[in-house]
Write a protein that holds these residues in place. Structure first.
Motif, PDB file in Angstrom:
ATOM      1  N   THR A 168     -18.808 -29.991  -0.742  1.00 21.87           N
ATOM      2  CA  THR A 168     -19.008 -28.781   0.065  1.00 21.87           C
ATOM      3  C   THR A 168     -18.251 -27.589  -0.523  1.00 21.87           C
ATOM      4  N   ILE A 169     -17.052 -27.841  -1.079  1.00 24.83           N
ATOM      5  CA  ILE A 169     -16.313 -26.745  -1.716  1.00 24.83           C
ATOM      6  C   ILE A 169     -17.022 -26.291  -2.986  1.00 24.83           C
ATOM      7  N   LEU A 170     -17.601 -27.227  -3.724  1.00 24.62           N
ATOM      8  CA  LEU A 170     -18.350 -26.871  -4.931  1.00 24.62           C
ATOM      9  C   LEU A 170     -19.490 -25.916  -4.592  1.00 24.62           C
ATOM     10  N   ILE A 171     -20.225 -26.215  -3.537  1.00 27.88           N
ATOM     11  CA  ILE A 171     -21.321 -25.343  -3.113  1.00 27.88           C
ATOM     12  C   ILE A 171     -20.786 -23.962  -2.718  1.00 27.88           C
ATOM     13  N   ALA A 172     -19.678 -23.947  -1.971  1.00 27.16           N
ATOM     14  CA  ALA A 172     -19.084 -22.672  -1.564  1.00 27.16           C
ATOM     15  C   ALA A 172     -18.623 -21.865  -2.775  1.00 27.16           C
ATOM     16  N   SER A 173     -18.061 -22.537  -3.785  1.00 26.41           N
ATOM     17  CA  SER A 173     -17.594 -21.846  -4.987  1.00 26.41           C
ATOM     18  C   SER A 173     -18.763 -21.231  -5.750  1.00 26.41           C
ATOM     19  N   ILE A 174     -19.866 -21.951  -5.821  1.00 27.18           N
ATOM     20  CA  ILE A 174     -21.056 -21.440  -6.511  1.00 27.18           C
ATOM     21  C   ILE A 174     -21.572 -20.166  -5.827  1.00 27.18           C
ATOM     22  N   ILE A 175     -21.371 -20.068  -4.511  1.00 29.64           N
ATOM     23  CA  ILE A 175     -21.794 -18.876  -3.769  1.00 29.64           C
ATOM     24  C   ILE A 175     -20.781 -17.749  -3.895  1.00 29.64           C
ATOM     25  N   LEU A 176     -19.497 -18.060  -3.705  1.00 23.25           N
ATOM     26  CA  LEU A 176     -18.474 -17.028  -3.548  1.00 23.25           C
ATOM     27  C   LEU A 176     -18.012 -16.414  -4.873  1.00 23.25           C
ATOM     28  N   ILE A 177     -17.905 -17.203  -5.924  1.00 24.37           N
ATOM     29  CA  ILE A 177     -17.386 -16.665  -7.186  1.00 24.37           C
ATOM     30  C   ILE A 177     -18.301 -15.573  -7.756  1.00 24.37           C
ATOM     31  N   PRO A 178     -19.617 -15.795  -7.865  1.00 25.67           N
ATOM     32  CA  PRO A 178     -20.483 -14.694  -8.318  1.00 25.67           C
ATOM     33  C   PRO A 178     -20.494 -13.516  -7.340  1.00 25.67           C
ATOM     34  N   GLY A 233     -11.389 -17.778  -4.912  1.00 24.71           N
ATOM     35  CA  GLY A 233     -10.313 -18.467  -5.609  1.00 24.71           C
ATOM     36  C   GLY A 233      -9.797 -19.659  -4.825  1.00 24.71           C
ATOM     37  N   LEU A 234      -9.734 -19.507  -3.515  1.00 26.27           N
ATOM     38  CA  LEU A 234      -9.288 -20.594  -2.653  1.00 26.27           C
ATOM     39  C   LEU A 234     -10.225 -21.791  -2.768  1.00 26.27           C
ATOM     40  N   CYS A 235     -11.529 -21.548  -2.760  1.00 23.80           N
ATOM     41  CA  CYS A 235     -12.497 -22.642  -2.889  1.00 23.80           C
ATOM     42  C   CYS A 235     -12.413 -23.281  -4.270  1.00 23.80           C
ATOM     43  N   PHE A 236     -12.231 -22.471  -5.295  1.00 25.94           N
ATOM     44  CA  PHE A 236     -12.144 -23.022  -6.652  1.00 25.94           C
ATOM     45  C   PHE A 236     -10.960 -23.974  -6.780  1.00 25.94           C
ATOM     46  N   PHE A 237      -9.787 -23.536  -6.333  1.00 27.75           N
ATOM     47  CA  PHE A 237      -8.613 -24.398  -6.462  1.00 27.75           C
ATOM     48  C   PHE A 237      -8.692 -25.604  -5.523  1.00 27.75           C
ATOM     49  N   GLY A 238      -9.317 -25.446  -4.366  1.00 29.79           N
ATOM     50  CA  GLY A 238      -9.530 -26.592  -3.494  1.00 29.79           C
ATOM     51  C   GLY A 238     -10.422 -27.620  -4.164  1.00 29.79           C
ATOM     52  N   MET A 239     -11.413 -27.143  -4.899  1.00 29.74           N
ATOM     53  CA  MET A 239     -12.300 -28.033  -5.640  1.00 29.74           C
ATOM     54  C   MET A 239     -11.517 -28.802  -6.707  1.00 29.74           C
ATOM     55  N   VAL A 240     -10.636 -28.109  -7.412  1.00 27.54           N
ATOM     56  CA  VAL A 240      -9.819 -28.747  -8.446  1.00 27.54           C
ATOM     57  C   VAL A 240      -8.888 -29.789  -7.830  1.00 27.54           C
ATOM     58  N   GLN A 241      -8.279 -29.448  -6.690  1.00 32.10           N
ATOM     59  CA  GLN A 241      -7.309 -30.342  -6.060  1.00 32.10           C
ATOM     60  C   GLN A 241      -7.943 -31.618  -5.513  1.00 32.10           C
ATOM     61  N   THR A 242      -9.177 -31.532  -5.058  1.00 40.97           N
ATOM     62  CA  THR A 242      -9.833 -32.701  -4.472  1.00 40.97           C
ATOM     63  C   THR A 242     -10.654 -33.497  -5.491  1.00 40.97           C
ATOM     64  N   LEU A 243     -10.810 -32.982  -6.709  1.00 39.43           N
ATOM     65  CA  LEU A 243     -11.665 -33.626  -7.711  1.00 39.43           C
ATOM     66  C   LEU A 243     -11.227 -35.051  -8.066  1.00 39.43           C
ATOM     67  N   PHE A 259     -21.903 -27.498   6.431  1.00 33.92           N
ATOM     68  CA  PHE A 259     -20.434 -27.532   6.395  1.00 33.92           C
ATOM     69  C   PHE A 259     -19.897 -26.571   5.345  1.00 33.92           C
ATOM     70  N   ALA A 260     -20.573 -26.496   4.182  1.00 35.55           N
ATOM     71  CA  ALA A 260     -20.123 -25.579   3.130  1.00 35.55           C
ATOM     72  C   ALA A 260     -20.133 -24.134   3.608  1.00 35.55           C
ATOM     73  N   LEU A 261     -21.172 -23.763   4.363  1.00 38.14           N
ATOM     74  CA  LEU A 261     -21.274 -22.383   4.849  1.00 38.14           C
ATOM     75  C   LEU A 261     -20.285 -22.098   5.966  1.00 38.14           C
ATOM     76  N   THR A 262     -20.192 -23.002   6.944  1.00 37.95           N
ATOM     77  CA  THR A 262     -19.347 -22.731   8.108  1.00 37.95           C
ATOM     78  C   THR A 262     -17.865 -22.949   7.824  1.00 37.95           C
ATOM     79  N   ALA A 263     -17.525 -24.045   7.147  1.00 37.45           N
ATOM     80  CA  ALA A 263     -16.115 -24.367   6.922  1.00 37.45           C
ATOM     81  C   ALA A 263     -15.500 -23.569   5.788  1.00 37.45           C
ATOM     82  N   TRP A 264     -16.325 -23.107   4.830  1.00 34.81           N
ATOM     83  CA  TRP A 264     -15.780 -22.431   3.661  1.00 34.81           C
ATOM     84  C   TRP A 264     -16.228 -20.977   3.544  1.00 34.81           C
TER      85      TRP A 264
END
Length: 310
Positions: free
Chosen positions: A38-48, A185-195, A222-227
């Protein structure tokens, strides 16, 4: 109602919407793998999005900013979410709601000691109304045969402490970077931490859990609402309110979670739910009046250059 308070309430409502989704998804998905996807999906949306809207130069943020984002990700993306999802695994929704309701009190205490915010009657009244509202709503629905476990309650207590520390840390840090950049940035690092744990869990599951459309609907929801919505609106609003008001607004989370269960799962609407909603609205009004009667930076501002409490 000021824009900052409104944005933060929207953020808390979004988190509330994510709780029933997470409860359903924990039936089939392991915690870390679900969190990572779910964080990966959020990162794909938020970073661009941050790169286009805020023209973020990711290579020029500096190590101090990256460290701050990393710490916020650790507190909320990793610790809060993982503890909450484990709480939903081991404890019933009522127990989760009751424990979540103490978040405003925890933030209030931490903001007094860590941010040196002043304690006054209006602030105490606002937080007390929010806590009473959630407790009335949840205790009225407690199953006398029990709906949780000691380990589930422990996980939720850890989640509450993590979320409260995030509010405190975010209040210090949000002056540094624009909101969408922080959320991305928060989603990106969360993705790294949970990988690492996600890779392990992926090797132990039956991949057929990904085959259904309902599974992907839950993952995207969940990706949209939680992240995406939760943290974008958190950072849009938190610079304009103090930490104790942010904690008070978190009382909206379990109420929205219950309302979602009523609308989408056919749960009956109880009179105590309406009473609780009125009390929470009252607590928000009191906190909003409190914010208008003083200069916010005078008791809660952090130095963006010094990194110290004023």
């Amino acid at each position: 109602m000021r824009k900052g308070v409104l944005f933060f309430i929207i953020s808390m409502m979004s988190i509330g919407l994510s709780i029933p989704i997470g409860d359903v998804m924990m039936v089939d998905f392991p915690v870390f793998l679900f969190t990572f996807i779910t964080i990966l999906i959020a990162s794909i949306i938020l970073i661009p999005f941050a790169s286009i809207v805020e023209k973020t130069k990711w290579g020029q943020l500096g190590w101090r900013n990256y460290f701050g984002i990393f710490m916020q990700a650790l507190l909320t993306v990793t610790l809060y979410t993982v503890f909450q999802l484990y709480g939903l695994t081991y404890a019933g929704p009522v127990s989760v709601g009751i424990i979540t309701s103490i978040t405003p009190a925890v933030v209030l205490v931490l903001s007094v000691f860590l941010l040196r915010e002043r304690l006054n009657l209006k602030k105490i009244s606002a937080v007390a109304l929010a806590i009473i509202a959630v407790l009335i709503m949840e205790i009225a629905g407690v199953d006398p045969e029990g709906g949780g476990s000691s380990i589930g309650i422990l996980f939720m207590l850890l989640a509450v402490v993590s979320l409260s520390l995030f509010f405190i840390y975010a209040k210090k840090f949000t002056v540094e970077l624009p909101p969408y950049t922080l959320a991305a940035g928060l989603c990106f690092f969360g993705m790294v931490q949970t990988l690492p744990m996600a890779i392990y869990e992926f090797s132990t599951i039956d991949l057929t859990i990904f085959s259904g459309g309902a599974a992907w609907l839950g993952i995207i929801g969940f990706a949209l609402t939680a992240w995406v919505f939760a943290y974008a609106f958190t950072y849009l609003g938190i610079t304009e309110i103090n930490a104790s008001t942010a904690g008070m607004a978190s009382a909206v989370i379990p109420i929205v979670a219950t309302a979602t269960a009523i609308v989408f799962f056919g749960a009956p609407l109880r009179g105590v739910d309406m009473v609780a909603l009125v009390l929470v609205v009252g607590s928000i009004i009191i906190a909003e009046y409190q914010e208008r009667t003083k200069e916010i930076p005078s008791d809660s501002a952090w130095s963006s250059e010094e990194g110290e409490v004023k």
